[in-house]
Design an enzyme around this catalytic site. Structure first.
Site, PDB file in Angstrom:
ATOM      1  CG  LEU A  12      -1.817   1.318   1.439  1.00 10.81           C
ATOM      2  CD1 LEU A  12      -2.803   1.393   0.007  1.00 10.81           C
ATOM      3  CD2 LEU A  12      -2.551   1.162   2.639  1.00 10.81           C
ATOM      4  CB  ALA A  65       0.546  -2.996   9.814  1.00  6.25           C
ATOM      5  CE1 TYR A 130      -2.384  -7.650  10.415  1.00  5.63           C
ATOM      6  CE2 TYR A 130      -4.339  -8.556   9.951  1.00  5.63           C
ATOM      7  CZ  TYR A 130      -3.284  -7.495   9.640  1.00  5.63           C
ATOM      8  OH  TYR A 130      -3.776  -6.670   8.675  1.00  5.63           O
ATOM      9  CD1 TRP A 158      -9.792 -10.745   2.671  1.00  5.36           C
ATOM     10  CD2 TRP A 158     -10.380 -11.798   0.607  1.00  5.36           C
ATOM     11  NE1 TRP A 158     -10.274 -11.895   2.907  1.00  5.36           N
ATOM     12  CE2 TRP A 158     -10.853 -12.261   1.771  1.00  5.36           C
ATOM     13  CE3 TRP A 158     -10.543 -12.278  -0.600  1.00  5.36           C
ATOM     14  CZ2 TRP A 158     -11.356 -13.469   1.755  1.00  5.36           C
ATOM     15  CZ3 TRP A 158     -11.322 -13.299  -0.740  1.00  5.36           C
ATOM     16  CH2 TRP A 158     -11.971 -14.121   0.354  1.00  5.36           C
TER      17      TRP A 158
HETATM   18  N1  LIG Z   1      -2.342  -7.256   3.320  1.00  2.14           N
HETATM   19  C1  LIG Z   1      -3.645  -7.347   3.333  1.00  2.14           C
HETATM   20  O1  LIG Z   1      -4.341  -8.191   2.975  1.00  2.14           O
HETATM   21  C2  LIG Z   1      -4.262  -6.320   4.573  1.00  2.14           C
HETATM   22  C3  LIG Z   1      -5.483  -6.823   4.794  1.00  2.14           C
HETATM   23  C4  LIG Z   1      -6.617  -5.920   5.552  1.00  2.14           C
HETATM   24  C5  LIG Z   1      -5.848  -4.677   6.174  1.00  2.14           C
HETATM   25  N2  LIG Z   1      -4.502  -4.648   5.561  1.00  2.14           N
HETATM   26  C6  LIG Z   1      -3.647  -3.537   6.292  1.00  2.14           C
HETATM   27  O2  LIG Z   1      -3.400  -2.401   5.310  1.00  2.14           O
HETATM   28  C7  LIG Z   1      -2.285  -1.689   5.696  1.00  2.14           C
HETATM   29  C8  LIG Z   1      -1.128  -1.935   4.511  1.00  2.14           C
HETATM   30  O3  LIG Z   1      -0.818  -3.170   4.502  1.00  2.14           O
HETATM   31  P1  LIG Z   1      -0.040  -3.760   3.240  1.00  2.14           P
HETATM   32  O4  LIG Z   1      -0.693  -4.687   2.477  1.00  2.14           O
HETATM   33  O5  LIG Z   1       0.673  -2.563   2.326  1.00  2.14           O
HETATM   34  O6  LIG Z   1       1.230  -4.649   4.061  1.00  2.14           O
HETATM   35  P2  LIG Z   1       2.671  -4.931   3.742  1.00  2.14           P
HETATM   36  O7  LIG Z   1       2.807  -4.829   2.209  1.00  2.14           O
HETATM   37  O8  LIG Z   1       3.037  -6.064   4.390  1.00  2.14           O
HETATM   38  O9  LIG Z   1       3.084  -3.591   4.501  1.00  2.14           O
HETATM   39  C9  LIG Z   1       3.573  -3.356   5.656  1.00  2.14           C
HETATM   40  C10 LIG Z   1       4.876  -2.623   5.841  1.00  2.14           C
HETATM   41  O10 LIG Z   1       4.980  -2.196   7.089  1.00  2.14           O
HETATM   42  C11 LIG Z   1       6.260  -2.389   7.333  1.00  2.14           C
HETATM   43  N3  LIG Z   1       6.696  -2.650   8.693  1.00  2.14           N
HETATM   44  C12 LIG Z   1       6.401  -3.972   9.601  1.00  2.14           C
HETATM   45  N4  LIG Z   1       6.872  -3.863  10.822  1.00  2.14           N
HETATM   46  C13 LIG Z   1       7.557  -2.644  10.895  1.00  2.14           C
HETATM   47  C14 LIG Z   1       8.382  -1.927  11.742  1.00  2.14           C
HETATM   48  N5  LIG Z   1       8.624  -2.439  12.993  1.00  2.14           N
HETATM   49  N6  LIG Z   1       8.773  -0.696  11.498  1.00  2.14           N
HETATM   50  C15 LIG Z   1       8.446  -0.194  10.116  1.00  2.14           C
HETATM   51  N7  LIG Z   1       8.106  -0.534   9.416  1.00  2.14           N
HETATM   52  C16 LIG Z   1       7.481  -1.808   9.714  1.00  2.14           C
HETATM   53  C17 LIG Z   1       6.996  -3.454   6.557  1.00  2.14           C
HETATM   54  O11 LIG Z   1       8.066  -3.601   6.297  1.00  2.14           O
HETATM   55  P3  LIG Z   1       8.815  -5.071   6.253  1.00  2.14           P
HETATM   56  O12 LIG Z   1       8.578  -5.572   4.876  1.00  2.14           O
HETATM   57  O13 LIG Z   1      10.343  -4.642   6.401  1.00  2.14           O
HETATM   58  O14 LIG Z   1       8.421  -5.960   7.421  1.00  2.14           O
HETATM   59  C18 LIG Z   1       5.908  -3.208   5.201  1.00  2.14           C
HETATM   60  O15 LIG Z   1       6.680  -2.564   4.374  1.00  2.14           O
HETATM   61  C19 LIG Z   1      -2.000  -2.569   6.945  1.00  2.14           C
HETATM   62  O16 LIG Z   1      -2.267  -1.444   8.120  1.00  2.14           O
HETATM   63  C20 LIG Z   1      -2.538  -3.671   6.918  1.00  2.14           C
HETATM   64  O17 LIG Z   1      -2.781  -4.164   8.470  1.00  2.14           O
HETATM   65  C21 LIG Z   1      -3.814  -5.459   5.297  1.00  2.14           C
END
Ligand SMILES: NC(=O)c1ccc[n+]([C@@H]2O[C@H](COP(=O)([O-])OP(=O)(O)OC[C@H]3O[C@@H](n4cnc5c(N)ncnc54)[C@H](OP(=O)(O)O)[C@@H]3O)[C@@H](O)[C@H]2O)c1
Length: 301
Positions: A12, A65, A130, A158
């Protein structure tokens, strides 16, 4: 307007950077920093507070996250720090300094048992670590901002995008590698493309900056329609062939969740009711299959 983005290296985060509106000064941060990125470890609540004090953003867009749903079961303290304590620290620091927060959250704050789309005002009842840490993050934001509209929780589900780790890209790879796939058909929800989700986030920031008409404190955003993971996997195969990304698609069979045990329990039905949010943001929805097509078309090669 100055916006501090966390999770800039995530799927994202990348879409938010690509679609950043003109006039926004975007401070991008990731865990370790790097070219064009400030280092900000979300596991360190005092670093989150200091970042607000240092950069004095009008908004923190908290897209970072701990998203490893199964791994979170064995790392609950780290998941709690990143998903709950960090948004709490941002919220407190922003309230003191007069900034706002857009906190991304998840359908996994619900138990998935009601069989109809979840409204924004329904009670949280997460099933795993989570979901429960994300729910605590929501509570921390609400405790500071209440319904003032200055702390907005945007739940999504998702998430799929052209880069990063997600179900669509995993399925594309598996279609290439395997003859046959078994994919769960008894978990129903809706995909959210990062392309559309980023648009919704920026619209929330723009509208949420207006003082006269605050946005609702909780928003729900996904693409439209409903599907099981099995449906999405079949669609990835069909669209992959159509778009020339696959030479052949695997045969996909529906399986039950109990046949694919995972450390974390997932909600069986986690569709989010998004109509009110679409109206509030003035955005049309896109059907998940069209959104998936756009995601596959945008894969960089
Ligand atoms: N993915 C899904 O299906 C989904 C579904 C519902 C809601 N969401 C929410 O949508 C949002 C965006 O998710 P996304 O899909 O973009 O997830 P993502 O691709 O996993 O990105 C999350 C980012 O957060 C970083 N992160 C994790 N731990 C960290 C830390 N200690 N300090 C700094 N950065 C850290 C990760 O870095 P690293 O790669 O280095 O760990 C990653 O770049 C989140 O709030 C998630 O909970 C996601």
């Amino acid at each position: 307007m100055k916006v501090l983005l966390t999770g800039a290296a995530g799927q994202l985060g990348q879409a938010l950077i690509a679609s950043c509106p003109e006039g926004v000064e975007l401070i991008r941060s990731s865990r370790n920093g790097g070219p064009g990125l400030k280092a900000l470890d979300l596991a360190d609540a005092s670093a989150c507070r200091e970042a607000v004090e240092t950069y004095r953003p009008d908004w923190v867009l908290n897209a970072g996250a701990y998203t490893a749903v199964d791994k979170a079961e064995s790392e609950p303290e780290l998941a709690l720090a990143v998903n709950a304590l960090a948004p709490g620290a941002f919220a407190q620091a922003l309230q003191e300094q007069g900034g706002r927060l857009l906190q991304l959250s998840t359908d996994f704050v619900f138990n998935g048992q009601q069989g109809s789309p979840y409204r924004v005002d329904q009670l949280r009842d997460p099933l795993g670590v989570y979901g429960s840490t994300k729910a605590k993050g929501e509570e921390a934001v609400e405790a500071v901002f209440g319904s003032s509209g200055e702390g907005i929780i945007l739940r999504t589900s998702w998430v799929i995008g052209p880069i990063g780790k997600n179900f669509a890209l995993t399925m594309l790879r598996l279609h290439r590698e395997r003859e046959q796939l078994g994919v769960v058909s008894d978990q129903v929800g809706c995909a959210s493309s990062t392309l559309n989700l980023a648009t919704a986030c920026w619209r929330a920031v723009q509208l949420g900056s207006k003082h006269e008409q605050p946005l609702p404190p909780v928003l729900h955003w996904s693409d439209t329609g409903a599907a099981s993971w099995f449906d999405v996997s079949v669609a990835v195969g069909e669209l992959g062939l159509e778009l020339g990304l696959l030479k052949r698609a695997a045969r996909v069979s529906p399986i039950q969740t109990r046949d694919y045990p995972t450390p974390a329990t997932r909600p069986g039905y986690s569709l989010l009711e998004c109509n009110n949010t679409r109206v509030a943001l003035g955005l049309e929805g896109q059907h998940w299959r069209q959104a998936l097509r756009a995601v596959l078309e945008a894969i960089p090669y």
